[in-house]
Write a protein that holds these residues in place. Structure first.
Motif, PDB file in Angstrom:
ATOM      1  N   PRO A  44      24.047  12.315  12.118  1.00  0.00           N
ATOM      2  CA  PRO A  44      24.460  10.919  11.993  1.00  0.00           C
ATOM      3  C   PRO A  44      24.103  10.049  13.213  1.00  0.00           C
ATOM      4  O   PRO A  44      23.711  10.563  14.266  1.00  0.00           O
ATOM      5  CB  PRO A  44      25.978  11.015  11.848  1.00  0.00           C
ATOM      6  CG  PRO A  44      26.353  12.271  12.538  1.00  0.00           C
ATOM      7  CD  PRO A  44      25.161  13.191  12.502  1.00  0.00           C
ATOM      8  N   ARG A  49      23.779  15.012   3.882  1.00  0.00           N
ATOM      9  CA  ARG A  49      22.538  15.159   4.669  1.00  0.00           C
ATOM     10  C   ARG A  49      22.584  16.427   5.516  1.00  0.00           C
ATOM     11  O   ARG A  49      21.622  17.206   5.553  1.00  0.00           O
ATOM     12  CB  ARG A  49      22.405  13.929   5.577  1.00  0.00           C
ATOM     13  CG  ARG A  49      21.424  14.086   6.727  1.00  0.00           C
ATOM     14  CD  ARG A  49      21.481  12.865   7.647  1.00  0.00           C
ATOM     15  NE  ARG A  49      22.835  12.525   8.029  1.00  0.00           N
ATOM     16  CZ  ARG A  49      23.277  11.283   8.241  1.00  0.00           C
ATOM     17  NH1 ARG A  49      22.473  10.264   8.136  1.00  0.00           N
ATOM     18  NH2 ARG A  49      24.526  11.064   8.587  1.00  0.00           N
ATOM     19  N   ARG A  73      32.368   9.811  -0.074  1.00  0.00           N
ATOM     20  CA  ARG A  73      31.292  10.488  -0.795  1.00  0.00           C
ATOM     21  C   ARG A  73      31.629  11.979  -0.756  1.00  0.00           C
ATOM     22  O   ARG A  73      31.780  12.563   0.326  1.00  0.00           O
ATOM     23  CB  ARG A  73      29.949  10.185  -0.140  1.00  0.00           C
ATOM     24  CG  ARG A  73      29.565   8.711  -0.317  1.00  0.00           C
ATOM     25  CD  ARG A  73      28.112   8.439   0.002  1.00  0.00           C
ATOM     26  NE  ARG A  73      27.815   8.484   1.418  1.00  0.00           N
ATOM     27  CZ  ARG A  73      26.598   8.303   1.933  1.00  0.00           C
ATOM     28  NH1 ARG A  73      25.574   8.070   1.129  1.00  0.00           N
ATOM     29  NH2 ARG A  73      26.393   8.350   3.232  1.00  0.00           N
ATOM     30  N   SER A 116      28.657  16.086   9.089  1.00  0.00           N
ATOM     31  CA  SER A 116      29.505  16.701   8.061  1.00  0.00           C
ATOM     32  C   SER A 116      29.224  16.180   6.659  1.00  0.00           C
ATOM     33  O   SER A 116      30.027  16.361   5.759  1.00  0.00           O
ATOM     34  CB  SER A 116      30.975  16.429   8.394  1.00  0.00           C
ATOM     35  OG  SER A 116      31.192  15.029   8.397  1.00  0.00           O
ATOM     36  N   GLY A 117      28.077  15.526   6.464  1.00  0.00           N
ATOM     37  CA  GLY A 117      27.811  14.916   5.162  1.00  0.00           C
ATOM     38  C   GLY A 117      26.856  15.720   4.305  1.00  0.00           C
ATOM     39  O   GLY A 117      26.495  16.865   4.624  1.00  0.00           O
ATOM     40  N   ALA A 174      29.668  16.831   0.726  1.00  0.00           N
ATOM     41  CA  ALA A 174      29.835  15.823   1.784  1.00  0.00           C
ATOM     42  C   ALA A 174      31.309  15.872   2.203  1.00  0.00           C
ATOM     43  O   ALA A 174      31.677  16.644   3.088  1.00  0.00           O
ATOM     44  CB  ALA A 174      29.392  14.463   1.288  1.00  0.00           C
ATOM     45  N   GLY A 175      32.169  15.087   1.541  1.00  0.00           N
ATOM     46  CA  GLY A 175      33.589  15.105   1.900  1.00  0.00           C
ATOM     47  C   GLY A 175      34.331  16.153   1.106  1.00  0.00           C
ATOM     48  O   GLY A 175      35.007  15.833   0.120  1.00  0.00           O
ATOM     49  N   THR A 224      31.685  10.304  -5.920  1.00  0.00           N
ATOM     50  CA  THR A 224      32.609   9.795  -4.894  1.00  0.00           C
ATOM     51  C   THR A 224      34.063   9.842  -5.368  1.00  0.00           C
ATOM     52  O   THR A 224      34.342   9.975  -6.566  1.00  0.00           O
ATOM     53  CB  THR A 224      32.292   8.327  -4.528  1.00  0.00           C
ATOM     54  OG1 THR A 224      32.763   7.474  -5.582  1.00  0.00           O
ATOM     55  CG2 THR A 224      30.811   8.095  -4.311  1.00  0.00           C
ATOM     56  N   ASP A 284      20.924   9.283   4.171  1.00  0.00           N
ATOM     57  CA  ASP A 284      21.809  10.068   3.324  1.00  0.00           C
ATOM     58  C   ASP A 284      22.253   9.162   2.178  1.00  0.00           C
ATOM     59  O   ASP A 284      22.858   8.129   2.465  1.00  0.00           O
ATOM     60  CB  ASP A 284      23.020  10.542   4.139  1.00  0.00           C
ATOM     61  CG  ASP A 284      23.830  11.600   3.413  1.00  0.00           C
ATOM     62  OD1 ASP A 284      23.399  12.049   2.337  1.00  0.00           O
ATOM     63  OD2 ASP A 284      24.894  11.975   3.928  1.00  0.00           O
ATOM     64  N   GLY A 293      36.809  13.068   1.432  1.00  0.00           N
ATOM     65  CA  GLY A 293      36.061  11.922   1.947  1.00  0.00           C
ATOM     66  C   GLY A 293      35.717  10.984   0.814  1.00  0.00           C
ATOM     67  O   GLY A 293      36.104  11.229  -0.337  1.00  0.00           O
ATOM     68  N   ASN A 330      31.373  20.944   6.596  1.00  0.00           N
ATOM     69  CA  ASN A 330      32.300  20.731   5.475  1.00  0.00           C
ATOM     70  C   ASN A 330      32.401  22.047   4.705  1.00  0.00           C
ATOM     71  O   ASN A 330      31.794  23.056   5.110  1.00  0.00           O
ATOM     72  CB  ASN A 330      31.834  19.557   4.594  1.00  0.00           C
ATOM     73  CG  ASN A 330      30.450  19.788   3.997  1.00  0.00           C
ATOM     74  OD1 ASN A 330      30.115  20.902   3.588  1.00  0.00           O
ATOM     75  ND2 ASN A 330      29.637  18.742   3.947  1.00  0.00           N
TER      76      ASN A 330
END
Ligand code: AMP
Ligand code: GLY
Length: 436
Positions: free
Chosen positions: A70, A11, A381, A8-9, A366-367, A335, A291, A379, A34
């Motif tokens: 991950p 990457r 990041r 879910s990032g 990402a988040g 972030t 990532d 999140g 995400n």
């Protein structure tokens, strides 16, 4: 074909983005994904550690290939389980992924196969570790939790007090849970860091472009380590000669050593390097794409990612004509305020539309989460703003143009991603993709 990406990032967004450009890929699922990934793929609400659930999903949806982002599912044996069920999956078996989820295994593996790395000692009892710290004549020293700690289980202790505190946190207070019940005391290696990734299947491998992460949370490499605050590609420190040394002294011995120990490696092998006096030393192996490094590298990849992974699965990497665009890339991670410590979620993200319209730039999520038709933070990041330019100066300028177009309450990012390269003599005016 139908592809499932796990994670879910940023990457995973970069993987999905690149896969979506392949004429071979008809449908992409991402678990859990995400908000940004949701614009390109169907998000499936299954956690990366839900191995049984993911295998069931892949079976019932006739997924042709699963790609694991991950490390956690790798350490839980996701690849083993998929293979047991006859499902095609790209990533290492658990017995090979041990290279990432046990730093103690890796240090001893490096010793067995003469891979250059920092001298080390391993401790499970606090008193032995404390004594070793007190007997030291020089600092800094590096204290590492053995297991997975999301990039936060490494403390570079500048004096005895900091080192003793780290030992206490890991071995006594169990701050990192079982991951910290074994610690490594490692010599500090000064030098320049670089990330060197290969796709591998047994002894067959192909190199990806190099990159450099920015691990510390604040400018000038200050503050605690994070998962990564930004990346540039290529890594300026990896000259042609160093590239050749990394392959000969680190990558080949690792892949051959794993084969010899009946842990054949299939997947992305990530070597975190410290380069000093023109010699590469291994800092860590990861068993997946880095990532934010993946964001910077996949942005430059010209080849079809599915064809590349299929070549890996078939053991045909050596003859695969991998192509990268020569122009360098820069990824700046944005972030939540407070990261890598506690942070708040649910902040409304502004300016995404403006940034998304910019040339040679992509905002990887990402988040993030969708909320009332907009995007909110979800999140530590949150975004990775990735851009390319004819040289590093242009790529950096572009990436920060994107970053400054975006905002939310408490946003944090480093203002010096890639800045060091502009200060290196002779780099400023070099042409596309040149390295010093
Ligand atoms: P790791 O999770 O092992 O990659 O460590 C995280 C970061 O800590 C690395 O990217 C380095 O910046 C730093 N680090 C780890 N080991 C060493 C070492 N032996 N000497 C200097 N820095 C290190
Ligand atoms: N950026 C470092 C990592 O992916 O572990």
């Amino acid at each position: 074909m139908k592809v499932l990406v796990i994670g879910s990032g940023g990457r995973e967004h970069a993987l999905v983005w690149k896969l979506s450009q392949s004429p071979r890929v008809k449908k992409i699922y991402c678990a859990p994904g995400n908000a940004g990934i949701g614009l390109l793929a169907e998000c499936v609400s299954l956690a990366p550690e839900d191995v049984a659930g993911l295998a069931g999903f892949a079976r019932s949806n006739s997924i042709d290939l699963t790609i694991v982002g991950p490390e956690l599912p790798l350490s839980l044996g996701l690849v083993d389980e998929f293979e047991r069920q006859g499902l095609k999956v790209f990533g290492p078996l658990r017995k090979a992924a041990v290279l990432e989820f046990s730093k103690c295994f890796t240090k001893e593996f490096c010793a067995r196969h003469k891979i250059p790395t920092a001298p080390f000692q391993i401790f499970t009892d606090p008193s032995g570790a404390r004594q070793a710290v007190k007997e030291r004549k020089s600092f800094p020293v590096v204290i590492k939790a053995d297991g997975l700690a999301a990039g936060k289980g490494v403390i570079v202790a500048k004096d005895e007090a900091e080192a003793l505190k780290a030992v206490k946190e890991m071995l006594v207070d169990e701050k990192f849970g079982p991951a910290g019940r074994k610690v490594i005391l490692e010599e500090f290696l000064p030098g320049v860091e670089a990330t060197f990734m290969v796709l591998a299947n047994g002894a067959d491998f192909v190199c990806l472009e190099t990159s450099q992460d920015h691990k510390r949370v604040f400018d000038n490499d200050e503050g605690p380590n994070t998962g990564g605050m930004g990346a540039i590609s290529p890594a300026p420190a990896v000259t042609k000669e160093i590239n050749e040394k990394v392959i000969r002294k680190i990558i080949q011995p690792a892949l051959m050593g794993l084969l010899a120990e009946d842990r054949p490696y299939r997947g992305v092998l990530y070597a975190g390097l410290m380069i000093r006096d023109d010699e590469p030393h291994l800092i860590e192996f990861n068993c997946r794409f880095g990532d934010p490094e993946a964001q910077a590298i996949l942005f430059r990849l010209e080849s079809d990612l599915i064809e590349l992974i299929e070549a890996a699965m078939a053991g045909k990497l050596k003859s695969f004509p991998i192509q990268f665009r020569p122009e360098p890339s820069v990824c700046v991670v944005m972030t939540a305020g407070g990261y890598p410590g506690p942070f708040e979620k649910g902040k409304v993200i502004l300016g995404l539309d403006k940034a998304s319209g910019m040339k040679d730039l992509f905002v990887f999520h990402a988040g993030t989460r969708k909320d009332n038709g907009g995007f909110v933070t979800h999140g530590g990041r949150v975004l990775g703003v990735t851009a390319q330019g004819r040289d590093f100066k242009k790529a950096i300028e572009r990436a920060y143009e994107g970053v400054y177009a975006i905002s939310w309450e408490g946003v944090h990012f480093r203002r010096d991603i890639g800045a060091k390269i502009l200060m290196r003599p002779g780099t400023r005016d070099q042409g596309p993709g040149t390295r010093d």
